[in-house]
Design a protein around this motif. Structure first.
Motif, PDB file in Angstrom:
ATOM      1  N   ALA A 157     -35.627 -29.343  54.652  1.00 16.09           N
ATOM      2  CA  ALA A 157     -36.864 -29.438  55.433  1.00 16.09           C
ATOM      3  C   ALA A 157     -36.702 -30.256  56.712  1.00 16.09           C
ATOM      4  CB  ALA A 157     -37.977 -30.027  54.578  1.00 16.09           C
ATOM      5  N   ASP A 158     -35.717 -31.147  56.763  1.00 17.59           N
ATOM      6  CA  ASP A 158     -35.547 -31.974  57.955  1.00 17.59           C
ATOM      7  C   ASP A 158     -34.703 -31.305  59.045  1.00 17.59           C
ATOM      8  OD1 ASP A 158     -33.167 -32.139  56.567  1.00 17.59           O
ATOM      9  OD2 ASP A 158     -32.943 -34.305  56.812  1.00 17.59           O
ATOM     10  N   VAL A 159     -34.218 -30.079  58.788  1.00 18.84           N
ATOM     11  CA  VAL A 159     -33.429 -29.354  59.791  1.00 18.84           C
ATOM     12  C   VAL A 159     -34.380 -28.704  60.797  1.00 18.84           C
ATOM     13  CG1 VAL A 159     -31.921 -27.343  60.141  1.00 18.84           C
ATOM     14  CG2 VAL A 159     -31.460 -28.949  58.278  1.00 18.84           C
ATOM     15  N   HIS A 160     -34.062 -28.816  62.067  1.00 15.38           N
ATOM     16  CA  HIS A 160     -34.865 -28.197  63.121  1.00 15.38           C
ATOM     17  C   HIS A 160     -34.569 -26.693  63.122  1.00 15.38           C
ATOM     18  CE1 HIS A 160     -36.183 -27.192  67.225  1.00 15.38           C
ATOM     19  NE2 HIS A 160     -37.081 -28.148  66.993  1.00 15.38           N
ATOM     20  N   ILE A 161     -35.548 -25.896  62.670  1.00 13.53           N
ATOM     21  CA  ILE A 161     -35.351 -24.463  62.446  1.00 13.53           C
ATOM     22  C   ILE A 161     -34.988 -23.723  63.729  1.00 13.53           C
ATOM     23  CG2 ILE A 161     -36.429 -22.315  61.651  1.00 13.53           C
ATOM     24  CD1 ILE A 161     -35.925 -24.279  59.385  1.00 13.53           C
ATOM     25  N   ALA A 162     -35.681 -24.008  64.823  1.00 15.81           N
ATOM     26  CA  ALA A 162     -35.414 -23.281  66.079  1.00 15.81           C
ATOM     27  C   ALA A 162     -33.986 -23.533  66.557  1.00 15.81           C
ATOM     28  CB  ALA A 162     -36.423 -23.684  67.152  1.00 15.81           C
ATOM     29  N   ALA A 163     -33.512 -24.771  66.453  1.00 14.37           N
ATOM     30  CA  ALA A 163     -32.143 -25.091  66.876  1.00 14.37           C
ATOM     31  C   ALA A 163     -31.131 -24.401  65.960  1.00 14.37           C
ATOM     32  CB  ALA A 163     -31.918 -26.605  66.880  1.00 14.37           C
ATOM     33  N   LEU A 164     -31.406 -24.412  64.653  1.00 13.58           N
ATOM     34  CA  LEU A 164     -30.517 -23.739  63.708  1.00 13.58           C
ATOM     35  C   LEU A 164     -30.466 -22.244  64.003  1.00 13.58           C
ATOM     36  CD1 LEU A 164     -28.793 -23.671  61.100  1.00 13.58           C
ATOM     37  CD2 LEU A 164     -30.950 -23.278  59.871  1.00 13.58           C
ATOM     38  N   ARG A 165     -31.624 -21.636  64.218  1.00 13.42           N
ATOM     39  CA  ARG A 165     -31.671 -20.203  64.508  1.00 13.42           C
ATOM     40  C   ARG A 165     -30.887 -19.901  65.783  1.00 13.42           C
ATOM     41  NH1 ARG A 165     -36.852 -19.234  64.176  1.00 13.42           N
ATOM     42  NH2 ARG A 165     -36.864 -18.201  62.176  1.00 13.42           N
ATOM     43  N   ASP A 166     -31.054 -20.719  66.821  1.00 20.08           N
ATOM     44  CA  ASP A 166     -30.320 -20.515  68.080  1.00 20.08           C
ATOM     45  C   ASP A 166     -28.809 -20.591  67.850  1.00 20.08           C
ATOM     46  OD1 ASP A 166     -32.684 -20.190  69.468  1.00 20.08           O
ATOM     47  OD2 ASP A 166     -32.668 -22.215  70.343  1.00 20.08           O
ATOM     48  N   ASP A 167     -28.358 -21.607  67.105  1.00 19.31           N
ATOM     49  CA  ASP A 167     -26.925 -21.760  66.825  1.00 19.31           C
ATOM     50  C   ASP A 167     -26.394 -20.579  66.014  1.00 19.31           C
ATOM     51  OD1 ASP A 167     -26.983 -24.171  68.163  1.00 19.31           O
ATOM     52  OD2 ASP A 167     -26.948 -25.402  66.335  1.00 19.31           O
ATOM     53  N   PHE A 168     -27.175 -20.146  65.028  1.00 19.34           N
ATOM     54  CA  PHE A 168     -26.761 -19.040  64.187  1.00 19.34           C
ATOM     55  C   PHE A 168     -26.671 -17.746  64.995  1.00 19.34           C
ATOM     56  CE2 PHE A 168     -27.982 -15.474  61.387  1.00 19.34           C
ATOM     57  CZ  PHE A 168     -26.839 -15.447  60.609  1.00 19.34           C
TER      58      PHE A 168
END
Length: 186
Positions: A157-168
């Motif tokens: 839950a503490d992961v920034h979803i938008a940043a993760l999605r961008d990196d992925f």
């Protein structure tokens, strides 16, 4: 008697069963019958036909003596039916409300190493792969060898979803993979 956090109730006693055999001789009926006859319940199940084989994973719940009866029945079934069968006792999975379930789908031309690279990416991010289904197929229009994978992942839950999605998606673009990542909606 007061229950302690470490006390085990009947539903805490679990047996994980994994059977592998020819798809033509699936032991699903025999396995589920043995579970019921032993006085256990079926908590979870996964059945998959892969190639010419079937893989069956079952999680049985019951009192410790019912599980012992089931273990004996499974050993006999494996001998009599010449099954590749493994089973062992386990404990319930602790609820993990800090993990957000997301679905990832990847489609691309087939080539070695796609799953390894995606799993490595998630592992480096501290993200668990909860389920994975992948397959190869021929594209109807061109006959090209294609690859498709669906992952269910648990994102802290503490992961920034938008940043993760961008990196992925940047990783997938670099690997020439068509990918989506969306929350599981159920």
């Amino acid at each position: 008697m007061k229950s302690t956090p470490h006390a085990r109730s009947g539903s805490d006693n679990q047996l994980l069963i994994h059977a592998l055999t020819s798809a033509a001789h699936s032991p699903l009926t025999a396995l589920t019958r043995r579970i019921a006859d032993a006085g256990c319940s079926l908590a979870e199940s996964r059945v998959a036909t892969i190639g010419n084989e079937v893989s069956i994973m079952l999680l049985a719940n019951g009192a410790w003596d019912a599980l012992a009866k089931l273990e004996t029945a499974l050993n006999k079934l494996a001998r009599d039916e010449n099954l590749r069968l493994a089973h062992y006792r386990t404990t319930p999975r602790e609820p993990n409300s800090h993990l957000l379930p997301y679905m990832v789908e990847i489609i691309s031309a087939d080539r070695p190493g796609i799953v390894a690279r995606i799993v490595e990416f998630f592992s480096q991010q501290g993200i668990s792969v909860e389920q994975l289904h992948s397959t190869r197929y021929l594209a109807m229009q061109t006959g090209a060898e294609m690859f498709q994978a669906q992952f269910t992942i648990g994102i802290p839950a503490d992961v920034h979803i938008a940043a993760l999605r961008d990196d992925f998606l940047e990783l997938c673009d670099g690997l020439n993979l068509d990918a989506i990542m969306d929350p599981v909606k159920f």
